[in-house]
Design an enzyme around this catalytic site. Structure first.
Site, PDB file in Angstrom:
ATOM      1  N   SER A  61      -0.011 -17.117  -7.680  1.00 37.97           N
ATOM      2  CA  SER A  61       0.533 -15.774  -7.438  1.00 37.97           C
ATOM      3  C   SER A  61       1.591 -15.322  -8.446  1.00 37.97           C
ATOM      4  O   SER A  61       1.959 -14.148  -8.458  1.00 37.97           O
ATOM      5  CB  SER A  61       1.117 -15.681  -6.030  1.00 37.97           C
ATOM      6  OG  SER A  61       0.074 -15.666  -5.084  1.00 37.97           O
ATOM      7  N   LYS A  64       0.630 -12.416 -10.485  1.00 42.34           N
ATOM      8  CA  LYS A  64       0.700 -11.044  -9.959  1.00 42.34           C
ATOM      9  C   LYS A  64       1.779 -10.215 -10.649  1.00 42.34           C
ATOM     10  O   LYS A  64       1.694  -8.992 -10.687  1.00 42.34           O
ATOM     11  CB  LYS A  64       0.945 -11.091  -8.443  1.00 42.34           C
ATOM     12  CG  LYS A  64      -0.201 -11.746  -7.672  1.00 42.34           C
ATOM     13  CD  LYS A  64       0.154 -12.015  -6.209  1.00 42.34           C
ATOM     14  CE  LYS A  64      -0.973 -12.758  -5.497  1.00 42.34           C
ATOM     15  NZ  LYS A  64      -0.638 -13.101  -4.104  1.00 42.34           N
ATOM     16  N   TYR A 188      -9.819 -11.492  -9.423  1.00 42.33           N
ATOM     17  CA  TYR A 188      -8.570 -11.938  -8.796  1.00 42.33           C
ATOM     18  C   TYR A 188      -8.443 -13.467  -8.805  1.00 42.33           C
ATOM     19  O   TYR A 188      -7.383 -14.015  -9.129  1.00 42.33           O
ATOM     20  CB  TYR A 188      -8.509 -11.398  -7.360  1.00 42.33           C
ATOM     21  CG  TYR A 188      -7.356 -11.922  -6.551  1.00 42.33           C
ATOM     22  CD1 TYR A 188      -6.040 -11.594  -6.874  1.00 42.33           C
ATOM     23  CD2 TYR A 188      -7.580 -12.745  -5.443  1.00 42.33           C
ATOM     24  CE1 TYR A 188      -4.971 -12.080  -6.126  1.00 42.33           C
ATOM     25  CE2 TYR A 188      -6.519 -13.226  -4.688  1.00 42.33           C
ATOM     26  CZ  TYR A 188      -5.218 -12.894  -5.040  1.00 42.33           C
ATOM     27  OH  TYR A 188      -4.175 -13.384  -4.302  1.00 42.33           O
ATOM     28  N   TYR A 240       7.078 -13.881  -0.460  1.00 37.62           N
ATOM     29  CA  TYR A 240       6.411 -13.585   0.808  1.00 37.62           C
ATOM     30  C   TYR A 240       7.429 -13.378   1.921  1.00 37.62           C
ATOM     31  O   TYR A 240       8.433 -12.697   1.729  1.00 37.62           O
ATOM     32  CB  TYR A 240       5.389 -14.683   1.159  1.00 37.62           C
ATOM     33  CG  TYR A 240       4.526 -15.064  -0.001  1.00 37.62           C
ATOM     34  CD1 TYR A 240       3.713 -14.111  -0.614  1.00 37.62           C
ATOM     35  CD2 TYR A 240       4.524 -16.360  -0.520  1.00 37.62           C
ATOM     36  CE1 TYR A 240       2.920 -14.444  -1.703  1.00 37.62           C
ATOM     37  CE2 TYR A 240       3.728 -16.694  -1.615  1.00 37.62           C
ATOM     38  CZ  TYR A 240       2.932 -15.727  -2.204  1.00 37.62           C
ATOM     39  OH  TYR A 240       2.165 -16.052  -3.268  1.00 37.62           O
ATOM     40  N   VAL A 258       1.342 -20.760  -4.994  1.00 41.14           N
ATOM     41  CA  VAL A 258       1.032 -21.938  -4.179  1.00 41.14           C
ATOM     42  C   VAL A 258       0.647 -23.154  -5.024  1.00 41.14           C
ATOM     43  O   VAL A 258       0.448 -24.237  -4.497  1.00 41.14           O
ATOM     44  CB  VAL A 258      -0.066 -21.654  -3.118  1.00 41.14           C
ATOM     45  CG1 VAL A 258       0.432 -20.653  -2.087  1.00 41.14           C
ATOM     46  CG2 VAL A 258      -1.361 -21.203  -3.764  1.00 41.14           C
TER      47      VAL A 258
END
Length: 306
Positions: A61, A64, A188, A240, A258
């Site tokens: 992530s 992103k 993705y 998050y 992760v």
């Protein structure tokens, strides 16, 4: 500064509680929880590292941040019509809010939001073209053409895509995605499967520490205002539903993955990358967070004052 990183690495090596390696993507489950790395790239051009800082890992992530940067460059504020800018307070792969909020993800860093960002940057192109553009951008800001996708990890994610596919189909049903769901997901998963070392990652984050200017080429990547806005989203949403806790403990914008990596930005100072595969209950690197907390305490670097 090198002494500090060495001290942090020694402290993390002595930790007995190391978190749990992500196993819902089977390929990530092979990571060694004993591994630890930290790298610092300063805006003045200095580089410091400790631990296995040249070992590549799946950035997941953290990628992103880079796709958000590309999307804002292509679309500007039009991006926000399909993606929000608020903390989610829910797990990164939650579907609950999408139902309540008309298929519009809360922010670009939860899975649904990142899938919407990928859809935005595809602009009618095939996955291969979009991924080539992304990889080119990451190689440019990291100043390293050896950075690649880990296709084994991408295939593992594709084989276990049910939750992300649900998010994407849900958004598609609300008219939030324009492209074919499988093509968006394929893009993705490869995006998340970029493999980088802490040294490469710290270098890649430098433009966010220096008002949007890529170091050391001195070429502007984004405007100072956009760099500040990306940093603010990292501060609010980068971890998050533990983003508030990270801001409280570390006081720097950060984005976790992760795979066990975290990229943290100290505006005006530098970019810090840490990696330790064991995760806490929220999916953030347990030792990576502790290392950054120790680093921030010792340096006094914080966006909330010195």
């Amino acid at each position: 500064m090198q002494d500090l990183l060495n001290e942090i690495a020694r402290a993390m090596a002595a930790e007995t509680e190391r978190g749990k390696v992500a196993d819902y993507i089977p390929e990530l489950a092979h990571a060694d929880p004993q591994k630890f790395a930290i790298s610092l790239a300063t805006v003045e051009g200095a580089r410091y590292s400790a631990g296995c800082a040249t070992t590549p890992f799946s950035i997941q992530s953290i990628s992103k941040v880079f796709t958000l940067t590309i999307a804002l460059g292509k679309m500007g504020d039009a991006l926000w019509s399909n993606v929000g800018r608020e903390p989610s307070g829910d797990p990164f792969n939650s579907i609950v809010q999408l139902e309540h909020e008309g298929g519009k993800p809360r922010n670009p860093f939860i899975n649904a939001g990142a899938i919407a960002v990928v859809d935005a940057i595809m602009m009618g192109h095939e996955p291969k073209e979009t991924l080539a553009e992304l990889l080119s951008f990451v190689r440019y800001i990291a100043d390293d053409d050896s950075i690649c996708f880990d296709h084994t990890v991408a295939a593992s994610e594709m084989a276990h895509r049910d939750r992300n596919a649900s998010l994407a189909h849900f958004m598609k049903a609300f008219g939030r995605l324009r492209h074919d769901v499988d093509k968006v997901l394929g893009t993705y998963f490869h995006q998340c499967a970029i493999a980088m070392s802490c040294q490469q990652l710290a270098h890649a984050g430098l433009f966010l520490a220096s008002d949007g200017v890529n170091q050391p080429s001195n070429i502007r990547v984004v405007s100072p205002q956009r760099a500040r806005r990306i940093n603010s989203l990292m501060m609010m949403c980068g971890h998050y539903d533990a983003s508030g806790e990270f801001a409280f403990r570390v006081g720097l914008p950060g984005k976790s993955g992760v795979g066990g990596g975290i990229l943290a930005i100290a505006p005006g100072q530098g970019a810090i990358a840490v990696w330790s595969p064991g995760l806490d209950e929220y999916g953030n690197s347990l030792l990576g967070t502790r290392a950054l907390e120790m680093f921030a305490q010792r340096t006094g670097w914080s966006v909330f004052g010195h």
